[in-house]
Design a protein around this motif. Sequence first.
Motif, PDB file in Angstrom:
ATOM      1  N   LYS A 204       4.458 -14.511  11.250  1.00 55.57           N
ATOM      2  CA  LYS A 204       4.522 -13.117  10.784  1.00 55.57           C
ATOM      3  C   LYS A 204       5.333 -13.088   9.494  1.00 55.57           C
ATOM      4  O   LYS A 204       6.526 -12.795   9.503  1.00 55.57           O
ATOM      5  CB  LYS A 204       5.145 -12.227  11.848  1.00 55.57           C
ATOM      6  CG  LYS A 204       4.320 -12.141  13.127  1.00 55.57           C
ATOM      7  CD  LYS A 204       4.976 -11.212  14.146  1.00 55.57           C
ATOM      8  CE  LYS A 204       4.131 -11.110  15.423  1.00 55.57           C
ATOM      9  NZ  LYS A 204       4.759 -10.211  16.424  1.00 55.57           N
ATOM     10  N   ASP A 318      -7.385  -7.075   3.778  1.00 54.47           N
ATOM     11  CA  ASP A 318      -6.388  -7.619   4.698  1.00 54.47           C
ATOM     12  C   ASP A 318      -4.991  -7.509   4.092  1.00 54.47           C
ATOM     13  O   ASP A 318      -4.813  -7.584   2.875  1.00 54.47           O
ATOM     14  CB  ASP A 318      -6.687  -9.085   5.007  1.00 54.47           C
ATOM     15  CG  ASP A 318      -7.871  -9.258   5.945  1.00 54.47           C
ATOM     16  OD1 ASP A 318      -8.396  -8.222   6.403  1.00 54.47           O
ATOM     17  OD2 ASP A 318      -8.266 -10.402   6.206  1.00 54.47           O
ATOM     18  N   LYS A 319      -3.981  -7.361   4.946  1.00 55.94           N
ATOM     19  CA  LYS A 319      -2.599  -7.247   4.515  1.00 55.94           C
ATOM     20  C   LYS A 319      -1.920  -8.618   4.579  1.00 55.94           C
ATOM     21  O   LYS A 319      -2.054  -9.334   5.581  1.00 55.94           O
ATOM     22  CB  LYS A 319      -1.834  -6.259   5.390  1.00 55.94           C
ATOM     23  CG  LYS A 319      -2.455  -4.868   5.443  1.00 55.94           C
ATOM     24  CD  LYS A 319      -2.465  -4.221   4.075  1.00 55.94           C
ATOM     25  CE  LYS A 319      -3.045  -2.802   4.144  1.00 55.94           C
ATOM     26  NZ  LYS A 319      -3.145  -2.201   2.784  1.00 55.94           N
ATOM     27  N   ASP A 322      -0.038  -9.588   7.685  1.00 50.62           N
ATOM     28  CA  ASP A 322      -0.804  -9.882   8.900  1.00 50.62           C
ATOM     29  C   ASP A 322      -1.463 -11.251   8.870  1.00 50.62           C
ATOM     30  O   ASP A 322      -2.109 -11.654   9.843  1.00 50.62           O
ATOM     31  CB  ASP A 322      -1.883  -8.810   9.118  1.00 50.62           C
ATOM     32  CG  ASP A 322      -1.289  -7.419   9.276  1.00 50.62           C
ATOM     33  OD1 ASP A 322      -0.150  -7.323   9.775  1.00 50.62           O
ATOM     34  OD2 ASP A 322      -1.956  -6.437   8.895  1.00 50.62           O
TER      35      ASP A 322
END
Length: 360
Positions: A204, A318-319, A322
Amino acid sequence: MGAKLARRPVFVSCREQRLFHGLPPQVALDSAEFRQPPLFSDWAARRRRAATTPSRLSLDRYTTAIRSSGAGMRRREFITVAGGFAAALPFAARAQRDIPVIGFLNTASPEPYARLVQAFRDGLGETGYAEGKNVAIEYRWARGEQDRMRQMAVELASRRVKLIAATGGSTAALAAKAATSTIPIVFQIGVDPVEVGLVASLSKPGGNITGTTIIAVQLGAKRLGVRLQIVKASSEPDIGPAFSELQRLQAGALWIGADPLFNGLSEQLATLSVTHKIPAIYQFREFAAAGGLASYGGSITDAYRQAGVYSGRILKGDKPADLPVQQSTKVELILNLKTAKLLGLALPPALLARADEVIE
């Protein structure tokens, strides 16, 4: 009409030159087309076409405004005319300006990194992006001058690129992180990104940053049972003298430490090691493939490709927070049998059997 303009000169009076001043070139050319000396064969067709040609109608409205409303109306009518022609531009030309731009930041020089840049493009291609078609890339190369990284990262951030690909080591990644907390960053490094403060964790990463890493393989001198001599090279011109120093020290072998400077110089390093009769090993396969004796480590080419994949995914929505950091876990041993023979070395059969690849 375009083909005729290319073949015949355009005659414009002095008054028309003043009228056309400031108009977009296509507006002026389309309007000036009516001043060309007509050929008899297409004179009638031209007259019929003139009644419905947008450029002629726009020009008529423009000249009417000049004559009737004075200088105060000229600018407003010009904006209307120019705006109309801008709207008529081909869609592809307007879309070219709207494609996302990636800032590519690297500590080294572009020439030795050509294949790694291509690997990055290949990764983008896996997500549907192709440079020059639906994505643009702005390159910034420090050419070994590490103190330029921060300035170049700030420059890319000020241009509001959609993403920064910080490649070639932690220096580029840290410079990009310091330059922006909002623009997504994809890094490619050879150290632990948690240890150097790039991400909170591998699984993460958090924030606006993620990427790929290849943990360098460390071989301790005590573990190998040899005496270690360190010879440094901080730039490309230092490499030749470094090999001369190795020869003066009568070095029996050379372990090349993983560094962005060396990543793009595999062929030069391999050639020098053979020329100076020094068995050498580097982390990446490209070294052995270029003529070095051996390589032991992960694949930097695949790491760049994966960085391209992540970049494409982020452009699609997408981030970074993540996307877990991709870490090379497979270590490969590549041996170059041809180089071993040139160096007069007989590689043990057990070592050849353990190799993932033997280049003959």
